[in-house]
Each structure stands twice: as C-alpha cells, then as structure tokens.
Design an enzyme around this catalytic site. Structure first.
Site, PDB file in Angstrom:
ATOM      1  CD  GLU A   1      -1.081   0.661   3.584  1.00  0.00           C
ATOM      2  OE1 GLU A   1      -1.645   2.077   3.594  1.00  0.00           O
ATOM      3  OE2 GLU A   1      -1.462   0.005   4.485  1.00  0.00           O
TER       4      GLU A   1
ATOM      5  CE  LYS B   1      -3.021   1.755  10.656  1.00  0.00           C
ATOM      6  NZ  LYS B   1      -3.908   0.953   9.808  1.00  0.00           N
TER       7      LYS B   1
END
Length: 310
Positions: free
Chosen positions: A27, A162
């Site tokens: 990404e 996360k």
C-alpha cells in the site's frame, strides 16, 4: 486474470504477471500518511528490496495524476513521501473522484486490495488493518478495510489491527463478515505494536506452506472474502501492551480535544503516539512492516509454486 485496462503497471510488474511469477501488493498510505519524511521513503525502498530478495516482484499501489498505478518507480515513492498528508488518503469510495480529477491518491488497505484484485495480484502485505474504532457504537466509525476484506479475494498480511482501535469488536465484525482470521505462529491476535492483545485467533498456522494451502482452499471454494493473516511484530521490536495502552489513551484524549474525526483520526493518532513514545513506535512500525513484507513474499512464492504444479 488479465490486467484491468484502467490500470498502469510498471514493466517489472507487467512482465512478472504475464510470466506467472509471484507479485506482492504493497500500500501507499503508509508512505504518505503513516510515517514522516524521509523515514517513509527509506522504509518503502527497504521493503521493496526485501520483497525482491525473496524472489518476488513488489507492486506498491497508488493513484498518480489520476492513473491507478500497479508498481511505482523510485521517483514516485519520493513524490508520495515528500507530499505527505497533502496527498488524498484514498479508500475505495475515493478512487473514482481522485481518478476523475487527475489527482494523487495514496491507497488505503481497502483501495489497495481492490486495485490488486483488478490487477490479478492475490497477496498483499501492509502494516496494520483498520477496524472498529473505539466509541463506534455512537460514531459508527468502522473502517472500509473490513468491508473490502469481506468481498475481495486477496490474502492480507498485517500485524493485526491498529492498537488504537477496538480489537474485540473488530474481531467480532470480521466473524460476522465471514472473514477468515489466521494467526501465523501465534495463538493470540497481535495488536500492531504488541504481540499480544488478550484475544485468541480462530485459527493458527505455523508454516508458509500451510498458509498457502489455506488461501488456495478459500479460492477453490469460490468464497469471495479475503483472508486476514495476523503476523506478530518480532519480539525484540514490540512495545509491550501494558506500556502502549496508556499512551494510546492519552492520544485519544488529545484527538477528542482537537475535534478530529473520520479519516483524519488514524494519521493523527499514529503521529501523536510517535511523539509520546519518543519515536519508539515509529521504530516498531518500520520493523513490523518489514516483517510482514517478508512473510508476504514467502506466501506469494509458495502460492505461485502451487499454481505452477497444477
């Protein structure tokens, strides 16, 4: 699978795909929004080197000048790194507007998955997944990464979601969305900076060969969901959960005071955590990204070997 005509691959990526050689998607949001310059560009280059040394072609994905790019040249990495957060953080919903306007877009996990699938790339390594945000019961803030994982057949390697998110609710959401969650050499779901979270993984796999078999079985069944592969940060690089928890709480409180919401939350929180840890979280972030890239290269290579034998 042929390349979608709107996509522009590098010669390196085009040749690899045409010849049936393994390619790993990467990404670009992590470059523009996840790390400061010049650490972001240096890390992107080092990650691509790790992938190439593993016998796999890296394909960092972004939208530049309105063109979805599958693989970036060195100057492109530099452009994204220097431009930083002035580049649009592009999830799937943002792809058409960025392309139509001729702008630049750094692709999130969701958008990278979608473009990778359109390019015929089935394995993707990132840092951490998005998920259900804390307080989502009232804010309805749930990452599009989960929706994309539920409908796009790409294997995504991360260090878990996360740790600024609600990990328990994220795992519940992934179960509801029928997303297989696999722990690589771990019984516990990792929490990005930390190897532990207090939550078990539904499935543990200990070898790359078995990971490849699992991913292939998912595809052979025609199930359109991707596979979430949780790969813990190396033990020597982690920030223990008990230490990072208080820091994240402080960062969340700071975010609330500033009234930051939506897609700006994650870049703010990651940056604030870097400040509060004196840079330790950046070091950890770089380590886990490299670790995921290595596993991603190994998996892409194993899947290509399986397909070659058929």
């Amino acid at each position: 699978m042929s390349m979608h005509p709107r996509l522009r691959p590098t010669d390196e990526v085009r040749d690899a795909l045409a010849e049936g050689r393994p390619v790993l998607a990467l990404e670009s949001t992590i470059i523009s929004h996840g790390m400061p310059y010049p650490d972001n560009v240096r890390t992107a280059r080092e990650v691509e080197t790790i992938v190439r040394e593993g016998g796999v072609t890296p394909a960092t994905i972004a939208v530049l000048d309105g063109v979805p790019r599958i693989g970036l040249e060195d100057d492109d990495l530099e452009l994204l790194g220097k431009a930083g957060q002035s580049v649009t953080k592009a999830s799937v919903r943002d792809l058409a507007p960025v392309i139509a306007s001729g702008g630049h877009g750094a692709t999130t996990v969701a958008a990278t998955m979608r473009l990778a699938a359109l390019a015929g790339i089935g394995v993707f390594a990132t840092g951490g997944l998005g998920g259900v945000h804390r307080g989502a019961a009232t804010s309805m803030d749930v990452s599009a990464d989960l929706t994309e994982l539920s409908r796009t057949p790409v294997a995504v390697i991360s260090a878990g979601v996360k740790s600024i998110l609600d990990i328990g609710l994220t795992l519940e959401a992934m179960e509801t969305l029928s997303i297989p969650v696999v722990g690589y050499q771990t019984d516990e779901f990792p929490s990005f900076y930390s190897r532990s979270s207090g939550y078990a993984v539904p499935t543990r796999v200990d070898t790359v060969a078995n990971l490849a078999r699992l991913v292939r079985a998912q595809r052979d069944l025609g199930i359109t969901a991707g596979v979430s592969i949780a790969n813990p940060i190396p033990a020597g690089d982690e920030i223990p959960e008990h230490r990072i928890a208080g820091i994240i709480d402080t960062a969340l409180a700071d975010m609330d005071v500033r009234g930051i919401t939506g897609k700006d939350t994650t870049p703010f929180l990651l940056g604030r955590v870097v400040e509060l840890t004196g840079g330790a979280s950046l070091t950890a972030n770089i380590a886990l990204v490299k670790n995921n890239a290595q596993l991603g290269a190994d998996l892409a290579l194993a899947l290509a070997a399986v397909e070659t034998q058929e």
